[in-house]
Design a protein around this motif. Structure first.
Motif, short mmCIF file in Angstrom:
data_model
loop_
_atom_site.label_atom_id
_atom_site.label_comp_id
_atom_site.label_asym_id
_atom_site.label_seq_id
_atom_site.Cartn_x
_atom_site.Cartn_y
_atom_site.Cartn_z
N GLN A 43 -2.35 5.99 -3.18
CA GLN A 43 -1.98 6.71 -2.10
C GLN A 43 -1.69 8.14 -2.71
OE1 GLN A 43 -2.68 5.76 0.97
NE2 GLN A 43 -1.70 3.72 1.47
N PRO A 93 -6.11 3.64 0.21
CA PRO A 93 -5.85 3.82 -0.80
C PRO A 93 -6.99 4.02 -1.25
CG PRO A 93 -4.68 1.84 -0.58
CD PRO A 93 -5.14 1.86 0.51
N THR A 134 0.49 -1.71 0.48
CA THR A 134 0.56 0.30 -0.06
C THR A 134 0.69 1.38 -0.32
OG1 THR A 134 -0.03 -0.22 2.10
CG2 THR A 134 -1.93 -1.14 1.21
N SER A 186 -5.64 10.14 0.81
CA SER A 186 -6.02 9.10 1.48
C SER A 186 -5.20 8.50 3.16
CB SER A 186 -5.24 8.47 0.24
OG SER A 186 -4.09 7.76 -0.05
N TRP A 187 -3.61 9.21 2.72
CA TRP A 187 -2.85 8.65 4.07
C TRP A 187 -4.17 8.62 5.13
CZ3 TRP A 187 0.51 5.22 3.52
CH2 TRP A 187 1.93 5.47 2.09
#
Length: 321
Positions: free
Chosen positions: A235, A256, A176, A250-251
């Motif tokens: 991400q 993700p 990821t 997105s973090w």
């Protein structure tokens, strides 16, 4: 091809598009975000219909046959039969996994969609209940490596829908964060420092922003190349050049995101297409390739945007039916 398990997953608040991700309305955040959870959303059980389905061959020669007497439409709920149990950790909503699959019409076993257009007959799947609920229903709460048959009567897919059968096998869990080879920084671009989990910290230089979109690689991947119209899994973190303030990440959401390259602003599209999976891309996007003179949420009008994007997977759009 877009289908909903309207009745099947509504009880667990997970009604959603099944096959391909939604095209965003101009921003990566326009795509729904996965809701990672250790609990099972559906955990469908085996039944007469799913037990009757035959799966033969392997790789690109794998074939799914639905016998006439399977009578998938007589089922009242989705049915899932485990063909072979894997030996990995349980797959759950929010995971990013590589999947081999076939989706066929229950009436005649004709193939509606498959992973055969992917590398080694596999495609990356983000198990997002808002966009990929079909694969969540098929693979959730089973060990990695498990292969299943999921039988879905038309009534749970929505009014006027035909019954379908899904064969799916989760093959491996995917990273990821970008895994490519580090590239040299480019003078004049923002600097990026990564946290232990891969989340980027972006520092804006004390200069005027560029007037054209600037793109550089922070990491160079060696996976499939993103093509126009692909559904990408990424991400990303976005900040404004003017003050370095984050407007989307997105973090921060903890999972993700996925969206179509043709459904985002022009500069973000330029940052994705032509890049390889595993790459980390730094993009500086002036207003002309961003939101122009229109404010967008917390983004002021005429803003230059800065994104760091980790490209985790890409899925060619399914052929039109």
């Amino acid at each position: 091809m877009r289908i909903r398990i309207a009745a099947a997953l509504s009880a667990v608040a997970a009604t959603a598009l099944l096959l391909s991700g939604c095209a965003g309305a101009g921003s990566p955040s326009a795509s729904p975000t996965p809701s990672a959870s250790s609990s099972c959303l559906l955990n469908a059980k085996p039944g007469k219909a799913s037990d009757a389905v035959k799966v033969d061959g392997e790789g690109k020669d794998l074939k799914v046959t639905v016998p006439a007497d399977a009578d998938v439409d007589s089922a009242t709920t989705p049915q899932r039969t485990v063909l072979k149990k894997g030996d990995g950790k349980d797959v759950k909503s929010g995971d990013l996994v590589s999947v081999q699959y076939r989706i066929v019409a229950a009436a005649d076993s004709s193939v509606l969609d498959s992973s055969s257009r992917g590398v080694d007959d596999q495609l990356p799947v983000l198990l997002d209940p808002q966009q990929q609920s079909l694969f969540v229903a098929a693979l959730e709460c089973q060990p990695l490596g498990t292969s299943v048959v999921l039988a879905l009567p038309g009534k749970v897919l929505g009014e006027g829908q035909k019954a379908i059968v899904v064969y799916a096998q989760s093959t491996k869990k995917l990273p990821t964060a970008a895994t490519g080879t580090a590239a040299a920084p480019v003078d004049g671009m923002p600097t990026v420092k990564l946290a232990k989990d891969g989340a980027p910290e972006i520092t804006i230089p004390k200069t005027d922003p560029p007037t054209e979109t600037k793109i550089s690689l922070l990491k160079t991947g060696d996976g499939p190349t993103v093509a126009s119209g692909d559904y990408v899994i990424v991400q990303y973190r976005g900040v404004t050049w003017a003050d370095g303030k984050e407007f989307d990440s997105s973090w921060k959401r903890g999972a993700p995101a996925q969206f179509q390259t043709t459904g985002v602003v022009t500069g973000f599209k330029k940052a994705l297409e032509g890049q390889k999976v595993g790459s980390q891309v730094l993009a500086v996007i002036p207003p002309a390739d961003g939101y122009g003179a229109q404010a967008q949420g917390s983004i002021p009008a005429n803003s230059t945007l800065v994104f760091v994007v980790d490209i985790l997977g890409t899925v060619p759009a399914a052929p039109a039916q």
